[in-house]
Design a protein around this motif. Structure first.
Motif, PDB file in Angstrom:
ATOM      1  N   ASN A  15     -35.912  82.872  74.995  1.00 47.67           N
ATOM      2  CA  ASN A  15     -37.130  83.233  75.712  1.00 47.67           C
ATOM      3  C   ASN A  15     -37.643  84.609  75.319  1.00 47.67           C
ATOM      4  O   ASN A  15     -38.341  85.263  76.093  1.00 47.67           O
ATOM      5  N   VAL A  16     -37.295  85.074  74.112  1.00 46.83           N
ATOM      6  CA  VAL A  16     -37.743  86.395  73.656  1.00 46.83           C
ATOM      7  C   VAL A  16     -39.262  86.434  73.526  1.00 46.83           C
ATOM      8  O   VAL A  16     -39.920  87.371  73.981  1.00 46.83           O
ATOM      9  N   PHE A  17     -39.848  85.405  72.913  1.00 47.11           N
ATOM     10  CA  PHE A  17     -41.265  85.435  72.585  1.00 47.11           C
ATOM     11  C   PHE A  17     -42.143  84.660  73.559  1.00 47.11           C
ATOM     12  O   PHE A  17     -43.262  85.078  73.854  1.00 47.11           O
ATOM     13  N   VAL A  18     -41.656  83.517  74.016  1.00 41.40           N
ATOM     14  CA  VAL A  18     -42.484  82.678  74.898  1.00 41.40           C
ATOM     15  C   VAL A  18     -41.631  82.133  76.040  1.00 41.40           C
ATOM     16  O   VAL A  18     -40.393  82.135  75.972  1.00 41.40           O
ATOM     17  N   ASP A  19     -42.309  81.652  77.062  1.00 42.02           N
ATOM     18  CA  ASP A  19     -41.648  81.032  78.211  1.00 42.02           C
ATOM     19  C   ASP A  19     -41.091  79.663  77.801  1.00 42.02           C
ATOM     20  O   ASP A  19     -41.820  78.843  77.223  1.00 42.02           O
TER      21      ASP A  19
ATOM     22  N   ALA B 123     -40.744  77.152  79.435  1.00 37.84           N
ATOM     23  CA  ALA B 123     -41.485  76.069  80.089  1.00 37.84           C
ATOM     24  C   ALA B 123     -42.552  75.478  79.178  1.00 37.84           C
ATOM     25  O   ALA B 123     -43.007  74.346  79.394  1.00 37.84           O
ATOM     26  N   THR B 124     -42.977  76.208  78.144  1.00 40.48           N
ATOM     27  CA  THR B 124     -44.000  75.717  77.222  1.00 40.48           C
ATOM     28  C   THR B 124     -43.407  74.889  76.081  1.00 40.48           C
ATOM     29  O   THR B 124     -44.156  74.370  75.249  1.00 40.48           O
TER      30      THR B 124
ATOM     31  N   TRP C 129     -36.369  68.706  74.997  1.00 37.50           N
ATOM     32  CA  TRP C 129     -35.080  68.828  74.305  1.00 37.50           C
ATOM     33  C   TRP C 129     -34.829  70.262  73.841  1.00 37.50           C
ATOM     34  O   TRP C 129     -33.707  70.751  73.901  1.00 37.50           O
ATOM     35  N   LEU C 130     -35.907  70.942  73.396  1.00 36.68           N
ATOM     36  CA  LEU C 130     -35.753  72.323  72.948  1.00 36.68           C
ATOM     37  C   LEU C 130     -35.563  73.262  74.131  1.00 36.68           C
ATOM     38  O   LEU C 130     -34.767  74.201  74.085  1.00 36.68           O
ATOM     39  N   ARG C 131     -36.274  72.985  75.200  1.00 37.58           N
ATOM     40  CA  ARG C 131     -36.160  73.815  76.406  1.00 37.58           C
ATOM     41  C   ARG C 131     -34.732  73.767  76.955  1.00 37.58           C
ATOM     42  O   ARG C 131     -34.201  74.787  77.390  1.00 37.58           O
ATOM     43  N   ALA C 132     -34.110  72.574  76.911  1.00 36.63           N
ATOM     44  CA  ALA C 132     -32.735  72.454  77.403  1.00 36.63           C
ATOM     45  C   ALA C 132     -31.781  73.331  76.594  1.00 36.63           C
ATOM     46  O   ALA C 132     -30.899  73.999  77.153  1.00 36.63           O
TER      47      ALA C 132
END
Length: 264
Positions: free
Chosen positions: A197-201, A203-204, A208-211
């Protein structure tokens, strides 16, 4: 000569703390004689912060001034975590040059060389953190948590990086060359620091990537550091980072010391 030596009291054997501090001082003396070693803790943080602030600031937050408030804690974590791999590179270089065998033959506490090297690296992590924070302040970063929050964030970051360095130390003992150590470390660190989460939230991101991002320990570290810097950190966020530090040390420190003692 024998008579002169016989009347001189033999110096006491250094204890674990003294020996570790001596080897830590050795790590710092390397920087004194080869100041180019500071490039990774001075030049890289500056480049990262400048590039990402002005490259993504307008697109993601409307302006660099707004984006840097969120970005700087992440860049702080990203740059310092990435330089932890040099612990293994330096250790492997000592092995290749025969310095490792000379150190092991000394009558000192066996883990002192490793512990001292990691203490020296902790100084480098602090220098890199200072560079990022000072440059960020010059660019308009304003930590809502004040100086206390920044100091707490740097302390948590250094503790995590010290713990992570045990993993790289183990690799430095296992792999054959410094180049292989750097290659393997980069294969782990590159996705491990960018997929956060360095660059973006998160949640966007796709599910599968968010997990993956939300399970990444570096994401937890960024969340804790960002919260401490801006005075919004929850105790559970910081506790999670320290729990992960304990796991890293508990798993990789014994393995590293075992390999260190067993290496021929």
């Amino acid at each position: 000569m024998h008579t002169a030596l016989a009347h001189r009291a033999r110096p006491p054997r250094p204890g674990p703390v003294t020996a570790s501090l001596v080897f830590g001082w050795r790590a710092l003396l390397k920087i004194k004689h080869v100041p180019e070693q500071l490039f990774d803790v001075t030049v890289f943080p500056v480049l990262f912060l400048l590039m990402f602030t002005f490259l993504f600031g307008g697109a993601l937050a409307g302006s660099p001034d707004v984006y840097i408030q969120t970005l700087l804690p992440g860049i702080l974590v990203m740059t310092v975590v990435m330089i932890t791999m040099y612990t293994a590179v330096v250790l492997n270089t000592d092995i290749q040059k025969g310095v490792f065998d000379r150190i092991r033959s000394l009558p000192v506490w066996r883990p002192a060389a490793l512990a001292g090297a990691l203490l020296g690296d902790a100084v480098r992590y602090t220098v890199a953190s200072t560079v990022v924070v000072v440059l960020g302040l010059a660019l308009g970063f304003r930590p809502q948590g004040g100086a206390a929050g920044v100091l707490a964030a740097v302390a948590v970051l250094v503790a995590f990086c010290y713990s992570l360095s045990w993993l790289w130390s183990m690799l430095g003992l296992v792999l054959r060359t410094p180049n292989s150590v750097m290659s393997v470390s980069m294969m782990v660190l590159f996705p491990g620091t960018f997929l956060t989460n360095v660059f973006v939230d998160p949640a966007t991101m796709p599910g599968w990537l968010r997990a993956f991002v939300e399970a990444n320990p570096v994401t937890h570290l960024v969340t804790a550091v960002r919260g401490l810097v801006h005075g919004t950190a929850a105790a559970s966020e910081v506790a999670l980072v320290f729990a992960e530090c304990a796991v890293l040390v508990g798993v990789f420190a014994p393995l590293t010391l075992y390999l260190y003692n067993r290496r021929n």
